[in-house]
Design a protein around this motif. Sequence first.
Motif, PDB file in Angstrom:
ATOM      1  N   PRO A   1       0.814  -1.219   0.000  1.00 45.48           N
ATOM      2  CA  PRO A   1       0.000   0.000   0.000  1.00 45.48           C
ATOM      3  C   PRO A   1       0.850   1.272   0.000  1.00 45.48           C
ATOM      4  N   ALA A   2       2.080   1.201   0.509  1.00 40.71           N
ATOM      5  CA  ALA A   2       2.939   2.398   0.540  1.00 40.71           C
ATOM      6  C   ALA A   2       3.811   2.519  -0.709  1.00 40.71           C
ATOM      7  N   GLY A   3       3.612   1.661  -1.697  1.00 43.81           N
ATOM      8  CA  GLY A   3       4.403   1.729  -2.929  1.00 43.81           C
ATOM      9  C   GLY A   3       5.345   0.549  -3.052  1.00 43.81           C
ATOM     10  N   ARG A   4       6.434   0.767  -3.764  1.00 48.09           N
ATOM     11  CA  ARG A   4       7.390  -0.330  -4.024  1.00 48.09           C
ATOM     12  C   ARG A   4       8.681  -0.086  -3.279  1.00 48.09           C
ATOM     13  N   ARG A   5       9.345  -1.159  -2.900  1.00 49.05           N
ATOM     14  CA  ARG A   5      10.679  -1.063  -2.303  1.00 49.05           C
ATOM     15  C   ARG A   5      11.450  -2.319  -2.669  1.00 49.05           C
ATOM     16  N   SER A   6      12.774  -2.215  -2.531  1.00 45.98           N
ATOM     17  CA  SER A   6      13.624  -3.354  -2.871  1.00 45.98           C
ATOM     18  C   SER A   6      14.432  -3.785  -1.664  1.00 45.98           C
ATOM     19  N   VAL A   7      14.603  -5.073  -1.522  1.00 49.91           N
ATOM     20  CA  VAL A   7      15.393  -5.636  -0.424  1.00 49.91           C
ATOM     21  C   VAL A   7      16.417  -6.587  -1.052  1.00 49.91           C
ATOM     22  N   ALA A   8      17.658  -6.498  -0.609  1.00 49.61           N
ATOM     23  CA  ALA A   8      18.661  -7.436  -1.122  1.00 49.61           C
ATOM     24  C   ALA A   8      18.248  -8.859  -0.756  1.00 49.61           C
ATOM     25  N   ALA A   9      18.432  -9.784  -1.690  1.00 47.85           N
ATOM     26  CA  ALA A   9      18.065 -11.183  -1.402  1.00 47.85           C
ATOM     27  C   ALA A   9      18.847 -11.696  -0.199  1.00 47.85           C
ATOM     28  N   SER A  10      20.056 -11.185  -0.003  1.00 44.17           N
ATOM     29  CA  SER A  10      20.889 -11.635   1.128  1.00 44.17           C
ATOM     30  C   SER A  10      20.290 -11.210   2.471  1.00 44.17           C
TER      31      SER A  10
ATOM     32  N   PHE B   1      16.784 -10.807   2.772  1.00 46.83           N
ATOM     33  CA  PHE B   1      15.331 -11.016   2.654  1.00 46.83           C
ATOM     34  C   PHE B   1      14.821 -12.098   3.606  1.00 46.83           C
ATOM     35  N   CYS B   2      15.507 -13.229   3.640  1.00 47.78           N
ATOM     36  CA  CYS B   2      15.086 -14.310   4.544  1.00 47.78           C
ATOM     37  C   CYS B   2      15.700 -14.047   5.913  1.00 47.78           C
ATOM     38  N   LEU B   3      14.852 -13.975   6.921  1.00 51.82           N
ATOM     39  CA  LEU B   3      15.342 -13.605   8.253  1.00 51.82           C
ATOM     40  C   LEU B   3      15.507 -14.822   9.150  1.00 51.82           C
ATOM     41  N   GLY B   4      14.868 -15.915   8.810  1.00 52.25           N
ATOM     42  CA  GLY B   4      14.947 -17.121   9.639  1.00 52.25           C
ATOM     43  C   GLY B   4      13.926 -18.123   9.143  1.00 52.25           C
ATOM     44  N   LEU B   5      13.604 -19.058  10.008  1.00 58.19           N
ATOM     45  CA  LEU B   5      12.663 -20.125   9.665  1.00 58.19           C
ATOM     46  C   LEU B   5      11.292 -19.539   9.293  1.00 58.19           C
ATOM     47  N   PHE B   6      10.885 -19.635   8.027  1.00 54.75           N
ATOM     48  CA  PHE B   6       9.605 -19.122   7.532  1.00 54.75           C
ATOM     49  C   PHE B   6       9.407 -17.639   7.861  1.00 54.75           C
ATOM     50  N   GLU B   7      10.489 -16.902   7.929  1.00 55.62           N
ATOM     51  CA  GLU B   7      10.420 -15.490   8.316  1.00 55.62           C
ATOM     52  C   GLU B   7      11.141 -14.649   7.265  1.00 55.62           C
ATOM     53  N   THR B   8      10.456 -13.596   6.774  1.00 57.58           N
ATOM     54  CA  THR B   8      11.065 -12.757   5.733  1.00 57.58           C
ATOM     55  C   THR B   8      10.899 -11.276   6.064  1.00 57.58           C
ATOM     56  N   ALA B   9      11.441 -10.445   5.155  1.00 57.21           N
ATOM     57  CA  ALA B   9      11.339  -8.988   5.317  1.00 57.21           C
ATOM     58  C   ALA B   9      10.008  -8.444   4.796  1.00 57.21           C
ATOM     59  N   ILE B  10       9.086  -9.317   4.365  1.00 55.52           N
ATOM     60  CA  ILE B  10       7.783  -8.843   3.853  1.00 55.52           C
ATOM     61  C   ILE B  10       6.975  -8.228   4.995  1.00 55.52           C
ATOM     62  N   GLU B  11       6.470  -7.010   4.762  1.00 52.53           N
ATOM     63  CA  GLU B  11       5.612  -6.349   5.760  1.00 52.53           C
ATOM     64  C   GLU B  11       4.152  -6.692   5.454  1.00 52.53           C
ATOM     65  N   PRO B  12       3.260  -6.569   6.476  1.00 45.90           N
ATOM     66  CA  PRO B  12       1.843  -6.871   6.219  1.00 45.90           C
ATOM     67  C   PRO B  12       1.307  -6.052   5.037  1.00 45.90           C
TER      68      PRO B  12
ATOM     69  N   GLU C   1       2.092  -6.460   1.956  1.00 46.86           N
ATOM     70  CA  GLU C   1       3.026  -6.453   0.818  1.00 46.86           C
ATOM     71  C   GLU C   1       3.007  -7.783   0.066  1.00 46.86           C
ATOM     72  N   VAL C   2       3.349  -7.670  -1.212  1.00 40.54           N
ATOM     73  CA  VAL C   2       3.430  -8.836  -2.097  1.00 40.54           C
ATOM     74  C   VAL C   2       4.815  -8.823  -2.744  1.00 40.54           C
ATOM     75  N   VAL C   3       5.423 -10.002  -2.898  1.00 35.30           N
ATOM     76  CA  VAL C   3       6.658 -10.080  -3.690  1.00 35.30           C
ATOM     77  C   VAL C   3       6.238  -9.872  -5.139  1.00 35.30           C
ATOM     78  N   ALA C   4       6.799  -8.830  -5.783  1.00 32.84           N
ATOM     79  CA  ALA C   4       6.413  -8.532  -7.170  1.00 32.84           C
ATOM     80  C   ALA C   4       7.408  -9.132  -8.156  1.00 32.84           C
ATOM     81  N   ALA C   5       8.696  -9.096  -7.816  1.00 33.58           N
ATOM     82  CA  ALA C   5       9.697  -9.574  -8.786  1.00 33.58           C
ATOM     83  C   ALA C   5      11.034  -9.816  -8.097  1.00 33.58           C
ATOM     84  N   VAL C   6      11.874 -10.522  -8.826  1.00 35.75           N
ATOM     85  CA  VAL C   6      13.275 -10.734  -8.437  1.00 35.75           C
ATOM     86  C   VAL C   6      14.110 -10.065  -9.518  1.00 35.75           C
ATOM     87  N   VAL C   7      15.067  -9.228  -9.123  1.00 37.80           N
ATOM     88  CA  VAL C   7      15.895  -8.541 -10.122  1.00 37.80           C
ATOM     89  C   VAL C   7      17.340  -9.011  -9.975  1.00 37.80           C
TER      90      VAL C   7
END
Length: 287
Positions: free
Chosen positions: A148-157, A159-170, A172-178
Amino acid sequence: MKPAPFRYHRAASLDEAIAALAAAGPDDEVRVIAGGQSLGPMLNLRLVRPTLLVDIHRIDGLRAIDVLPDGGVRIGACVTHAMLEDLPASDRLPPGVADVLRHVAGGIAYRAIRCRGTIGGSLAHADPAADWPSALAALGATIELAGPAGRRSVAASAFCLGLFETAIEPGEVVAAVVLPGSAICRWGHRKHCRKVGEFAHAMAICIDRGGEAVEAWLGATGGAPVAIALDRAALAGIAGGEAQRRAGLHERIAAALPDSIAPGDAYARHLHAQMAAEAVNDILANR
Ligand SMILES: Cc1cc2nc3c(=O)[nH]c(=O)nc-3n(C[C@H](O)[C@H](O)[C@H](O)COP(=O)(O)OP(=O)(O)OC[C@H]3O[C@@H](n4cnc5c(N)ncnc54)[C@H](O)[C@@H]3O)c2cc1C
């Protein structure tokens, strides 16, 4: 078992999906569904009981693979593992990149799962044993998130924070991998599965772009992927033939393995070190 009842919204665009997530009520538990290869079993086992599913699988814009003006590659979140496994040989992508994508994708599960499962779903699910989290970190990818706040990018390194845990905020949708536009000189990817098509118990990937350090990314560590940086000159100085080099690599990598990986499990630590040694050896042996 069958899933608990839920409402279903098939989104025709990314904006519609984000709006549907934002419009959910305070008592709703909302989930995005892409290929359903992880979420489907979790619904059936009632490990999750969403009240609303937002289906993004048929959004055309999320199923495209584009080469960017700077030579980078943008892979839509709903590109399936099979689409990457079947990437045609062409000069569209930076040298070496298609080879790595084809190899990693082709080693995921079985063809039936690869035909539905998506790269974005795999990242969002963040199973520590999944293939894309470590591979994309090694490839230097960035993950594009839309919300809802627009687009942002997170380094893949990061992105994954732990077991089934990511940098995705409520919301948000993963739109693409660059992926970056630079060529890959050499690469190595090894994984150990007890049975073909099973999740790996250890995996490692090295992408060589010619720097002084050789970086091995380890997956299936039980948490987020782990990087080990090794000095190229020191590795190249390991004396002897192929067998001695492999033994020397294993010894050095085992010594550099963080304590957080499989603490107290000598066999598992041996496997992690072995996969990393094989992946690094592929680079040093110029394969
Ligand atoms: C038997 C079996 C073996 C497997 N073996 C392997 C393996 O060896 N290696 C491997 O890497 N994977 C393996 N998988 C997992 C497979 O790769 C799945 O495709 C992947 O984990 C999830 O992708 P999906 O598109 O099906 O996501 P879904 O199942 O639809 O969703 C998974 C999760 O991600 C969320 N989600 C999905 N897409 C997005 C998005 N774009 N933005 C935000 N959230 C999203 C969903 O809400 C859900 O929480 C295996 C699966 C099975 C069933």
